[in-house]
Every structure is written in structure tokens, then in C-alpha cells.
Write an enzyme that holds these catalytic residues in place. Sequence first.
Site, PDB file in Angstrom:
ATOM      1  CB  SER A  61      -0.905   0.015   1.227  1.00  0.00           C
ATOM      2  OG  SER A  61      -1.587  -1.201   1.361  1.00  0.00           O
TER       3      SER A  61
HETATM    4  N1  SAH Z   1      -0.884  -4.854   4.020  1.00  0.00           N
HETATM    5  C1  SAH Z   1      -0.160  -5.158   2.800  1.00  0.00           C
HETATM    6  C2  SAH Z   1      -0.972  -4.769   1.563  1.00  0.00           C
HETATM    7  C3  SAH Z   1      -1.356  -6.004   0.863  1.00  0.00           C
HETATM    8  S1  SAH Z   1      -2.410  -5.913  -0.531  1.00  0.00           S
HETATM    9  C4  SAH Z   1       1.201  -4.523   2.796  1.00  0.00           C
HETATM   10  O1  SAH Z   1       1.527  -3.754   3.716  1.00  0.00           O
HETATM   11  O2  SAH Z   1       1.994  -4.818   1.892  1.00  0.00           O
HETATM   12  C5  SAH Z   1      -3.721  -6.933   0.047  1.00  0.00           C
HETATM   13  C6  SAH Z   1      -3.369  -8.338   0.435  1.00  0.00           C
HETATM   14  O3  SAH Z   1      -4.558  -8.959   0.896  1.00  0.00           O
HETATM   15  C7  SAH Z   1      -2.845  -9.205  -0.713  1.00  0.00           C
HETATM   16  O4  SAH Z   1      -1.616  -9.748  -0.370  1.00  0.00           O
HETATM   17  C8  SAH Z   1      -3.910 -10.286  -0.860  1.00  0.00           C
HETATM   18  O5  SAH Z   1      -3.394 -11.543  -1.234  1.00  0.00           O
HETATM   19  C9  SAH Z   1      -4.507 -10.318   0.531  1.00  0.00           C
HETATM   20  N2  SAH Z   1      -5.851 -10.890   0.630  1.00  0.00           N
HETATM   21  C10 SAH Z   1      -6.917 -10.684  -0.183  1.00  0.00           C
HETATM   22  N3  SAH Z   1      -7.972 -11.399   0.255  1.00  0.00           N
HETATM   23  C11 SAH Z   1      -7.567 -12.063   1.377  1.00  0.00           C
HETATM   24  C12 SAH Z   1      -8.192 -12.975   2.281  1.00  0.00           C
HETATM   25  N4  SAH Z   1      -9.466 -13.365   2.150  1.00  0.00           N
HETATM   26  N5  SAH Z   1      -7.456 -13.448   3.313  1.00  0.00           N
HETATM   27  C13 SAH Z   1      -6.172 -13.091   3.478  1.00  0.00           C
HETATM   28  N6  SAH Z   1      -5.520 -12.242   2.664  1.00  0.00           N
HETATM   29  C14 SAH Z   1      -6.211 -11.734   1.619  1.00  0.00           C
END
Ligand code: SAH
Length: 220
Positions: A61
Site C-alpha cells: 500500500s
Molecule cells: N498490508 C499489505 C498490503 C497487501 S495488498 C502490505 O503492507 O503490503 C492486500 C493483500 O490482501 C494481498 O496480499 C492479498 O493476497 C490479501 N488478501 C486478499 N484477500 C484475502 C483474504 N481473504 N485473506 C487473506 N488475505 C487476503
Amino acid sequence: MREDADQRMQFLLTLRRRGISDKAVLRAMDEVPRERFVEGDYLHAAYADHALPICCGQTISQPYVVAYMTEQLEIAAHHRVLEIGTGSGYQAAILSRLAREVVSVERYRTLAETARSRLAALGYNNVEVVVGDGMAGAPQRAPYDRIIVTAAAATIPQTLTDQLAEGGIMVIPVGPQEGPQHIIKLKKLQTAPGREPELVREDLIAVRFVPLLPGQAEQL
Ligand code: SAH
């Protein structure tokens, strides 16, 4: 080196200018080396204020959004925090500097494993990364003082609000995959014994997140 210091100073200035004022949040943003969480090709942009691609078609993000959501969580040092969507592990690292304990759930095993080793290498030992479907939360450790979801949900999953402690706060981006999404802040009020807890909702800034998808990812 000199250039790095300038970049990091600019990084903090941008956060302040955009309205982040919580000193503990700014300190955490200053302390965590973002370049350790981005992929090699994007190292030059580690301190730029935008999201960057990571493995599995996901994103780390934008720093402002990380700081903003963290500030809205109003974390205290004794709190236990649940994060859904570990991704690169960067948001979890920021949370780990502010809370007692962080549980972070990721549906891609590759991302979870990479994040786990990055966090361990930095000595951020109060984070537990779990592979699984974050839509189910992490019931074995519930309730949580704070919950943060870092993928956009079409609607607010009740499974997650059920795992929020009374007096707790949850922040979650809500909206369609290709449409307007907003950060929603929910506060679970303390209620008298035997009464259903009440959730107070506040709609905050517009954002753009990858979707919250059901189930654990089958590949990667
Ligand atoms: N917080 C992260 C941003 C990640 S983007 C950072 O600091 O880098 C969102 C993430 O959510 C992705 O890696 C995606 O795989 C995950 N995601 C989406 N749906 C999900 C679910 N149902 N359970 C766990 N992770 C999920």
C-alpha cells in the site's frame, strides 16, 4: 547515502503535510525500512508516496494510506491487533512498533513466507503471520482490540466484527473492485451484560485497494 536521507526526510514531510500528526505513528513510519518490503525492481521508489507491485499480482500500500489507517486505529501499547492481507508485511511491521502483538493473515503462502522472514530479519518478533482465508479472521486468538483489513471488501464481513473486542476499532476499505472505495471505521461500543454490542460507523477517505478474495489461494 545522502540521497537516502533526503528521500526519507521527504517521505516524513509528505505524511505530515497530508495530515498525519500522531507522533507514535510518524515514529513508526520513520523507523521501519520500507525498502526491505519492496521488490528489487522498485527499490528506487521505496519512499515515493504510492503503492507498488509485489508478488502474486498484489500491492504494497501507499505510505500515506498505511499511516492514515494506522492513525485511525488509535493503537495503545497493550493492544492485540489483527491484520487481514499481510502482502509485503510492511503494514504489519508498522503495527508491530505500536501494539503488543500482531496477528496477520494472508491467503498466498509465498507472500506470507516472504513477509515472515522479512519481519524476523528485522527482529519484529511480536508479529505472527498466518496463511489462510482472512474472511474467517483468526478465531483461535479472538477477540482483538483492533482489526485492520488491507484489501477492499464488497461489504463488511460480520465474521470480523464478531472478533472485535468491546471498545475495539476496525478499519476496512469497502466498495466494489472497480469503483469507489472508502475506508470505513467501526467502533464497537461497550454494552451492558446481555445486550448486543452496537457498532458506530464513520466513512473516511476514498482509496483504491486490491480486492478481498474468498478462500486460501491455491497456487503460489
Ligand atoms: N498490508 C499489505 C498490503 C497487501 S495488498 C502490505 O503492507 O503490503 C492486500 C493483500 O490482501 C494481498 O496480499 C492479498 O493476497 C490479501 N488478501 C486478499 N484477500 C484475502 C483474504 N481473504 N485473506 C487473506 N488475505 C487476503
